[in-house]
Scaffold this active site. Sequence first.
Site, PDB file in Angstrom:
ATOM      1  N   LYS A 163       0.700  -1.172  -0.140  1.00 10.43           N
ATOM      2  CA  LYS A 163       0.100   0.121   0.065  1.00 10.43           C
ATOM      3  C   LYS A 163       0.759   1.411   0.026  1.00 10.43           C
ATOM      4  O   LYS A 163       1.944   1.309   0.661  1.00 10.43           O
ATOM      5  CB  LYS A 163      -0.938  -0.138   1.244  1.00 10.43           C
ATOM      6  N   GLU A 199     -19.879  -5.598   9.927  1.00 14.20           N
ATOM      7  CA  GLU A 199     -20.867  -4.707  10.766  1.00 14.20           C
ATOM      8  C   GLU A 199     -21.816  -5.788  11.294  1.00 14.20           C
ATOM      9  O   GLU A 199     -22.258  -5.376  12.495  1.00 14.20           O
ATOM     10  CB  GLU A 199     -21.407  -3.493   9.674  1.00 14.20           C
ATOM     11  N   ARG A 248     -25.847  -2.241   6.833  1.00 11.88           N
ATOM     12  CA  ARG A 248     -25.585  -3.595   6.573  1.00 11.88           C
ATOM     13  C   ARG A 248     -26.212  -4.271   7.643  1.00 11.88           C
ATOM     14  O   ARG A 248     -26.448  -5.401   7.482  1.00 11.88           O
ATOM     15  CB  ARG A 248     -23.968  -3.643   6.836  1.00 11.88           C
TER      16      ARG A 248
HETATM   17  C1  LIG Z   1     -19.287  -2.283   4.380  1.00 15.56           C
HETATM   18  C2  LIG Z   1     -18.108  -1.076   4.679  1.00 15.56           C
HETATM   19  N1  LIG Z   1     -17.656  -0.945   6.020  1.00 15.56           N
HETATM   20  C3  LIG Z   1     -16.545  -0.165   5.955  1.00 15.56           C
HETATM   21  C4  LIG Z   1     -16.064   0.267   4.889  1.00 15.56           C
HETATM   22  C5  LIG Z   1     -14.807   1.490   4.895  1.00 15.56           C
HETATM   23  N2  LIG Z   1     -13.643   0.863   4.248  1.00 15.56           N
HETATM   24  C6  LIG Z   1     -13.337   1.492   2.888  1.00 15.56           C
HETATM   25  S1  LIG Z   1     -11.946   0.800   2.472  1.00 15.56           S
HETATM   26  C7  LIG Z   1     -11.694  -0.376   3.681  1.00 15.56           C
HETATM   27  C8  LIG Z   1     -10.584  -1.244   3.775  1.00 15.56           C
HETATM   28  C9  LIG Z   1     -10.465  -1.951   2.603  1.00 15.56           C
HETATM   29  O1  LIG Z   1      -9.385  -2.823   2.717  1.00 15.56           O
HETATM   30  P1  LIG Z   1      -8.761  -3.687   1.605  1.00 15.56           P
HETATM   31  O2  LIG Z   1     -10.172  -4.445   0.864  1.00 15.56           O
HETATM   32  O3  LIG Z   1      -7.824  -4.538   2.033  1.00 15.56           O
HETATM   33  O4  LIG Z   1      -8.372  -2.781   0.543  1.00 15.56           O
HETATM   34  P2  LIG Z   1      -7.059  -1.827   0.412  1.00 15.56           P
HETATM   35  O5  LIG Z   1      -7.486  -0.532   0.827  1.00 15.56           O
HETATM   36  O6  LIG Z   1      -5.937  -2.414   1.541  1.00 15.56           O
HETATM   37  O7  LIG Z   1      -6.380  -1.995  -0.808  1.00 15.56           O
HETATM   38  C10 LIG Z   1     -12.726  -0.223   4.745  1.00 15.56           C
HETATM   39  C11 LIG Z   1     -12.812  -0.739   6.098  1.00 15.56           C
HETATM   40  C12 LIG Z   1     -16.656   0.059   3.382  1.00 15.56           C
HETATM   41  N3  LIG Z   1     -16.201   0.669   2.311  1.00 15.56           N
HETATM   42  N4  LIG Z   1     -17.595  -0.771   3.640  1.00 15.56           N
END
Ligand SMILES: Cc1ncc(C[n+]2csc(CCOP(=O)(O)OP(=O)(O)O)c2C)c(N)n1
Length: 627
Positions: free
Chosen positions: A282, A367, A395
């Site tokens: 990242k 969630e 959710r």
């Molecule tokens: C249902 C839900 N909960 C929380 C989020 C907030 N959120 C956005 S991106 C993320 C992390 C995603 O991690 P990953 O899928 O590993 O992607 P990366 O950013 O590491 O590439 C979170 C928790 C969301 N988008 N949707």
Amino acid sequence: MSGILDRVNDPKDLKKLSIKEISQLAQEIRSLIKEVVSQNGGHLSSNLGVVELTLALHYVFDAPRDRLLWDVGHQCYTHKIITGRKDRFPSIRKYQGLHGFPCREESEYDVYNTGHAATALSAALGMAVARDKMGKDHQVVAMVGDGSLTGGVAWEALNQIGHLRENVTVVLNYNEMSISPNVGALSGYLSYLVSGQHYLRMKDYAKSFLKNVPVVGWPLIRAARGIEEAVKKAFFPGLVFEELGIRYIGPVQGHSLESLIEVFKEARDYEGPVLLHCVTQKGKGFTPAQNNPSKYHSAKPFDLQTGEFLNRNQKPTYSSVFGNTLERIAGEDDKLMAITAAMPEGTGLKSFSDQYPDRFFDVGIAEQHAVDFATGLALSGLKPVVAIYSTFLQRAYDQLYHDVALMDIPMVFALDRAGIVPDDGPTHQGVNDISYLRHLPHMIVMAPKDENEMQHMVKSSLSYSHPTSIRFPKGKALGVSMDRDWKYIPVGESELLKEGKDLLFAFGSMVYPCLEAAKKLEEKEGISLAVVNARFANPLDEKVILKYAQPGRVIVTAEEGILAGGLGSGVRSLLDRENRFEVRFKKIGLPTEVYPMGKAERIKKMYQLDEEGLAEHIRDFYKQVQG
Ligand SMILES: Cc1ncc(C[n+]2csc(CCOP(=O)(O)OP(=O)(O)O)c2C)c(N)n1
């Protein structure tokens, strides 16, 4: 813009380039992303991490014929840049600009709108089944992060993907991070796979052994697969994905174009479901983001040289006040437990987690589980506070209804980012919670007028004997002075802020703008409104409302949420129930529609929820009822 990117307008142009040129293109794209995000803000770390991965995907697959789906979708910038949108890229996340997430209305290359996590695998499987039923033969590829794989929905999809054995490619972008470091047993398992050097060595050995066999042909290649499979099974008998019926390929170096292109081709040509485990970093290519990916996950505008955020605001945020409040209460009450669904920073709980690691739970992007996990804590005598953004708590609606409300379990929900949310567009608006929470039996629904009141609400709510929700907006709090001693807020008790003949009943973020509007309307236009801070959308302060509900008198409600089923509709029901038909009643709030992207102030202005807009609403209403 300069160089190779000038020549790339869509994925067809990419396919004409050499690997060396694509590698150069990746650097140009990184520079563009950094430059634009440093001005507009945006999901920097995730996007810098997937540049090569996205280019390799587009190089091997044939979008838009092949369907590429992005889970969450916050990592779609490179995809947008090379699918005909590089010129509009500087407008990303701005009013009427490019969306920060995939958007079907924007481009044929965006096949699925996202924003919330863990939806892509299910949709991809649906598309693959439809493809086969309709006799088509394109590929379906879903890209999902390891963070999003903590979401249960993703596993519901994998369960069916393994069962149906459809041709679906799942690209797992593994960077060990959700927004914060990824959590849970699954995360540990994935990192175990990545550290499986022994397995990699065996695989290489199997491959080189076969390369040295003189006659090469399909049977041998099949044998090679067979040997690889056998090695996998021998050394990883429980390889989860394989056991589910999904071919596992990996780990793959996710910044090596050659490796990515090789495995994507393999996946493309494989009959059946495949999961590619790609390892990326990242923030790749920007040292501050590499060193602190969480900080730049959803970055504010920053200085390109130093990475320092610009316009650092001096006022505390609602999230930080919430976090401090919980810490203070935790010091007084060892039963308090804090729960987040993958947002320790966003919900202001990072410091709490350092201070009270045994009383803090990050459950991942889960969630529904967060809510039910908390019910278990509460029913066993602890005091859980579940901190989730308004939009993401949607959710867990069934858990709220079926598990919390019906059992009337005393526990607290802190809804951050409630109301209009800037920049992220329709998927992130927190406008539905007042309505969906008000309709749950027993649920107490609160919103503070400022951060000082918020701390008292949090403290008071822990002694209520029903489930309670407290909503507050994103970003800067008002900067009011904070009481040192707790003030208890009795359930259902509103607060009179200004005397007047008629009633302006305002909720949460609407209280101060209403107060200012009412003062001006009185001074300049002789409209006399009492301003009452509602504090509760459920239960309503019926005594106060009915006091003003006299024939010919005006009652106006204001809330930063949809009107359907909101606080105003609760007041309307109360007036109907009490046969107060001669009251002149007006509710101010938001329509049920898809909101545009942009700064919160701008959107609020558009919907007349700022001070001037509120005054205009009220003035117009008086004209109608009096004229
Ligand atoms: C249902 C839900 N909960 C929380 C989020 C907030 N959120 C956005 S991106 C993320 C992390 C995603 O991690 P990953 O899928 O590993 O992607 P990366 O950013 O590491 O590439 C979170 C928790 C969301 N988008 N949707």
